[in-house]
Design an enzyme around this catalytic site. Structure first.
Site, PDB file in Angstrom:
ATOM      1  N   GLU A 168      47.229  -6.791 -31.931  1.00  0.00           N
ATOM      2  CA  GLU A 168      47.373  -7.910 -31.012  1.00  0.00           C
ATOM      3  C   GLU A 168      46.027  -8.244 -30.390  1.00  0.00           C
ATOM      4  OE1 GLU A 168      50.243  -9.830 -30.522  1.00  0.00           O
ATOM      5  OE2 GLU A 168      48.351 -10.797 -30.048  1.00  0.00           O
ATOM      6  N   ALA A 196      44.854 -11.924 -24.770  1.00  0.00           N
ATOM      7  CA  ALA A 196      44.299 -11.481 -23.488  1.00  0.00           C
ATOM      8  C   ALA A 196      45.305 -11.849 -22.413  1.00  0.00           C
ATOM      9  CB  ALA A 196      42.966 -12.165 -23.234  1.00  0.00           C
ATOM     10  N   LYS A 255      40.500  -3.886 -34.686  1.00  0.00           N
ATOM     11  CA  LYS A 255      40.976  -4.112 -33.317  1.00  0.00           C
ATOM     12  C   LYS A 255      40.089  -3.364 -32.322  1.00  0.00           C
ATOM     13  CE  LYS A 255      43.392  -4.814 -29.707  1.00  0.00           C
ATOM     14  NZ  LYS A 255      44.611  -5.249 -29.166  1.00  0.00           N
ATOM     15  N   ALA A 293      36.627  -5.103 -32.247  1.00  0.00           N
ATOM     16  CA  ALA A 293      36.615  -6.399 -31.543  1.00  0.00           C
ATOM     17  C   ALA A 293      36.570  -6.151 -30.032  1.00  0.00           C
ATOM     18  CB  ALA A 293      37.858  -7.210 -31.912  1.00  0.00           C
ATOM     19  N   ALA A 336      35.541  -3.447 -28.511  1.00  0.00           N
ATOM     20  CA  ALA A 336      34.273  -2.798 -28.159  1.00  0.00           C
ATOM     21  C   ALA A 336      33.152  -3.845 -28.039  1.00  0.00           C
ATOM     22  CB  ALA A 336      33.915  -1.741 -29.201  1.00  0.00           C
ATOM     23  N   LEU A 386      33.500  -7.056 -27.324  1.00  0.00           N
ATOM     24  CA  LEU A 386      33.719  -7.886 -26.126  1.00  0.00           C
ATOM     25  C   LEU A 386      33.282  -7.129 -24.876  1.00  0.00           C
ATOM     26  CD1 LEU A 386      37.215  -9.381 -27.041  1.00  0.00           C
ATOM     27  CD2 LEU A 386      35.061 -10.646 -26.840  1.00  0.00           C
ATOM     28  N   CYS A 429      43.013  -2.229 -22.275  1.00  0.00           N
ATOM     29  CA  CYS A 429      42.488  -2.064 -23.637  1.00  0.00           C
ATOM     30  C   CYS A 429      41.033  -1.637 -23.761  1.00  0.00           C
ATOM     31  CB  CYS A 429      42.674  -3.369 -24.399  1.00  0.00           C
ATOM     32  SG  CYS A 429      44.355  -3.609 -24.945  1.00  0.00           S
ATOM     33  N   ARG A 489      32.616 -11.831  -8.039  1.00  0.00           N
ATOM     34  CA  ARG A 489      32.993 -12.671  -9.195  1.00  0.00           C
ATOM     35  C   ARG A 489      32.198 -13.965  -9.272  1.00  0.00           C
ATOM     36  NH1 ARG A 489      36.411 -10.483 -13.266  1.00  0.00           N
ATOM     37  NH2 ARG A 489      37.812  -9.036 -12.265  1.00  0.00           N
TER      38      ARG A 489
HETATM   39  C1  UDX Z   1      41.362  -7.822 -23.951  1.00  0.00           C
HETATM   40  C2  UDX Z   1      40.919  -8.631 -25.182  1.00  0.00           C
HETATM   41  O1  UDX Z   1      40.278  -9.844 -24.737  1.00  0.00           O
HETATM   42  C3  UDX Z   1      42.118  -8.946 -26.079  1.00  0.00           C
HETATM   43  O2  UDX Z   1      41.682  -9.589 -27.249  1.00  0.00           O
HETATM   44  C4  UDX Z   1      42.820  -7.641 -26.437  1.00  0.00           C
HETATM   45  O3  UDX Z   1      43.969  -7.890 -27.211  1.00  0.00           O
HETATM   46  C5  UDX Z   1      43.221  -6.866 -25.180  1.00  0.00           C
HETATM   47  O4  UDX Z   1      42.056  -6.648 -24.370  1.00  0.00           O
HETATM   48  P1  UDX Z   1      42.504  -8.386 -21.627  1.00  0.00           P
HETATM   49  O5  UDX Z   1      42.092  -7.004 -21.263  1.00  0.00           O
HETATM   50  O6  UDX Z   1      43.904  -8.801 -21.392  1.00  0.00           O
HETATM   51  O7  UDX Z   1      42.216  -8.647 -23.176  1.00  0.00           O
HETATM   52  O8  UDX Z   1      41.586  -9.447 -20.833  1.00  0.00           O
HETATM   53  P2  UDX Z   1      40.086  -9.995 -20.999  1.00  0.00           P
HETATM   54  O9  UDX Z   1      40.114 -11.438 -20.745  1.00  0.00           O
HETATM   55  O10 UDX Z   1      39.457  -9.560 -22.258  1.00  0.00           O
HETATM   56  O11 UDX Z   1      39.338  -9.332 -19.759  1.00  0.00           O
HETATM   57  C6  UDX Z   1      39.097  -7.950 -19.676  1.00  0.00           C
HETATM   58  C7  UDX Z   1      38.245  -7.643 -18.468  1.00  0.00           C
HETATM   59  O12 UDX Z   1      36.915  -8.128 -18.623  1.00  0.00           O
HETATM   60  C8  UDX Z   1      38.755  -8.258 -17.158  1.00  0.00           C
HETATM   61  O13 UDX Z   1      38.624  -7.305 -16.126  1.00  0.00           O
HETATM   62  C9  UDX Z   1      37.850  -9.441 -16.944  1.00  0.00           C
HETATM   63  O14 UDX Z   1      37.738  -9.812 -15.597  1.00  0.00           O
HETATM   64  C10 UDX Z   1      36.548  -8.910 -17.495  1.00  0.00           C
HETATM   65  N1  UDX Z   1      35.631  -9.967 -17.945  1.00  0.00           N
HETATM   66  C11 UDX Z   1      35.973 -10.794 -18.973  1.00  0.00           C
HETATM   67  C12 UDX Z   1      34.381 -10.096 -17.332  1.00  0.00           C
HETATM   68  O15 UDX Z   1      34.049  -9.350 -16.406  1.00  0.00           O
HETATM   69  N2  UDX Z   1      33.531 -11.074 -17.783  1.00  0.00           N
HETATM   70  C13 UDX Z   1      33.838 -11.903 -18.812  1.00  0.00           C
HETATM   71  O16 UDX Z   1      32.990 -12.749 -19.158  1.00  0.00           O
HETATM   72  C14 UDX Z   1      35.101 -11.768 -19.429  1.00  0.00           C
END
Ligand code: UDX
Ligand code: ADP
Length: 467
Positions: free
Chosen positions: A175, A178, A230, A233, A235, A237, A286, A446
């Protein structure tokens, strides 16, 4: 034996992944009966609540899908046995948190819920069943599931009185949704990844998605590539977030501005502009878990340099949270004793009520250890959930959960903005200033608020990533 076409799906686990994913499948595949089962009775009751505000998870757009499909072709129940028995396809969407003790503790996922799901499938399934791994799992979990299922089939063929012809195909279909944008991500995915060895099973799972996803977006791989992709990807991000967060500290030291740097860097099309928002560190169920699983896997295969490389992404994340706590304490004259601090935002990001690994938890705990009195407000996280995060901590009397941002900020010495909920941007900051003790501090982790405007109102403002 094989499944000719998919008419009945069972999803084990009615959580943040299972609930939204099955709602979207049900909405696009009216000819399929979708049963979402969970052992948690309260969760199932909430999924069946007539009041859509009581759904167990908050996700924009989810309520509309539930209103459309629930009790039509989407059902939530605790009938694990019968729903497994009638399923052509079973999605495993159970929780897989990091192991707390034993071998691999602190790094690898605890697979006890996956194992118990596999055992339930082995026991109750009938005929040929396609078993799909949906939860984020360590690489080679499919093998564990297969071993459990095969072992039970072998045991059965030995026993004469129970000669059921059970067969399985295991598929990995990770999956990528997000939270907060789950429905949009599911409706319009960048790609759907399907890994496996049984081509017919891959075809059948692809056919489900083809009801709304363009075929060229469906990628098929072998099972290990799918599982590993998965982790990788997530890691990548998370690595972007740690990279930009590390630079936020340098910006504060040098007079550069992290938002300007993000834009300048992100407009290079080779880099891209997403996931470059500096903040208090990534949270969510995640990122940390997946990287630590990757680290564990690398160490297992003797790749310690690779493991250390990725582990540093998690280290920088903790460091970012910790440095924010320290900086708050330092600016408030080195002591928080008897100071009232408003925490705005407790979920790990905006538009979700999920608090797993939320930076707000660690930062709040750091401040409580300094004897601060915390007043926490989040638009969607319940009181019980917030208190639950501090269960093992002393000094819970120092904690108050408020009904509004204004209540939290009243008579506070400082406001710490930790989640990017848009409502925080639109607050009446003049009213908040008047109600606070002076000097009134705002720590914007933020980069959501207008620093110049807040300064004009009289606030002392610290904004992440600028001086
Ligand atoms: C993540 C992945 O994006 C998704 O593909 C995977 O299936 C599950 O893990 P999620 O954890 O739900 O999704 O949210 P995401 O939008 O990725 O944000 C994760 C964290 O990173 C949050 O705490 C968010 O605030 C933070 N974040 C995100 C930042 O600090 N800066 C950014 O630019 C993006
Ligand atoms: P995720 O974010 O991965 O969806 P959640 O914790 O939100 O994780 O949801 C996982 C759900 O799986 C929980 O509601 C839990 O009760 C459920 N679950 C765990 N093990 C089983 C099982 N063996 N049978 C049915 N449901 C299960």
């Amino acid at each position: 034996m094989s499944v000719k076409s998919v008419r009945n799906i069972c999803c084990i686990g009615a959580g943040y992944v299972g609930g939204p994913t099955m709602s979207v499948i049900a909405a696009h595949c009216p000819y399929i009966e979708v049963n979402v089962v969970d052992i948690n009775e309260k969760r199932i009751r909430d999924w069946n609540s007539p009041n859509l505000n009581d759904l167990p998870i908050f996700e924009p757009g989810l309520d509309k899908l539930i209103a459309k499909c629930r009790d039509v072709n989407l059902f939530f129940s605790t009938n694990v046995e019968s729903c497994i028995a009638s399923a052509d396809v079973i999605f495993i969407s159970v929780n897989t948190p990091i192991k707390k003790k034993g071998l691999g503790a602190g790094f690898t996922s605890d697979l006890k819920w996956v194992e118990s799901s596999a055992r339930q499938i082995a026991k109750f399934s009938e005929g040929h069943t396609i078993v799909v791994e949906k939860s984020t799992l360590p690489v080679k979990t499919a093998e564990t599931i297969k071993n459990i299922l095969d072992a039970s089939v072998e045991a059965r063929t030995d026993s004469l009185d129970n000669q059921q012809n059970k067969t399985y195909s295991i598929i990995s279909n990770p999956e990528f949704l997000a939270e907060g944008t789950a429905i949009t991500n599911l409706e319009n995915p960048d790609r759907v990844l399907i890994g496996g060895e049984d081509m017919q099973a891959i075809e059948l799972i692809s056919d489900i998605y083809k009801n709304w996803v363009a075929p060229e977006k469906i990628i098929t791989t072998n099972i290990w590539s799918s599982e590993l992709s998965k982790l990788v990807a997530n890691a990548f991000l998370a690595q972007r977030i740690s990279s930009i967060n590390s630079i936020s500290a340098l910006c504060e030291a040098t007079g550069a501005n992290i938002q300007e740097v993000s834009i300048a860097v992100g407009t290079d099309t080779r880099i891209g502009n997403e996931f470059l928002n500096s903040g208090p560190g990534f949270g969510g169920s995640c990122f940390k878990k997946d990287i630590l699983n990757l680290v564990y896997l690398c160490r297992y295969y003797g790749l310690s340099e690779v493991a250390n490389y990725w582990e540093n992404v998690v280290r920088i994340n903790s460091w970012q949270q910790n440095r924010i706590s320290k900086l708050i304490i330092k600016n408030l004259f080195g002591t928080l004793s008897d100071k009232r601090i408003a925490i705005l935002g407790f979920s790990f990001k905006a538009n979700t009520n999920d608090t797993r690994e939320s930076p707000s938890i660690n930062i709040s705990k750091d401040l409580l250890l300094e004897d601060a009195k915390l007043c926490i407000y989040d638009p969607k996280v319940s009181k019980d959930k917030i208190f639950g995060e501090f269960e093992e901590m002393h000094g819970k009397d120092s904690l108050k959960v408020c009904e509004s941002a204004y209540e939290a900020c009243k008579e506070a010495d400082a406001v710490i903005l930790l989640t990017d909920w848009i409502e925080f941007k639109n607050l009446d900051w003049n009213k908040i200033f008047i109600d606070m003790r002076k000097p009134a501090w705002v720590f914007d982790t933020r980069i959501l608020l207008n620093k110049k405007y807040l300064n004009q109102l009289g606030f002392k403002v610290w904004t992440l990533g600028s001086s």
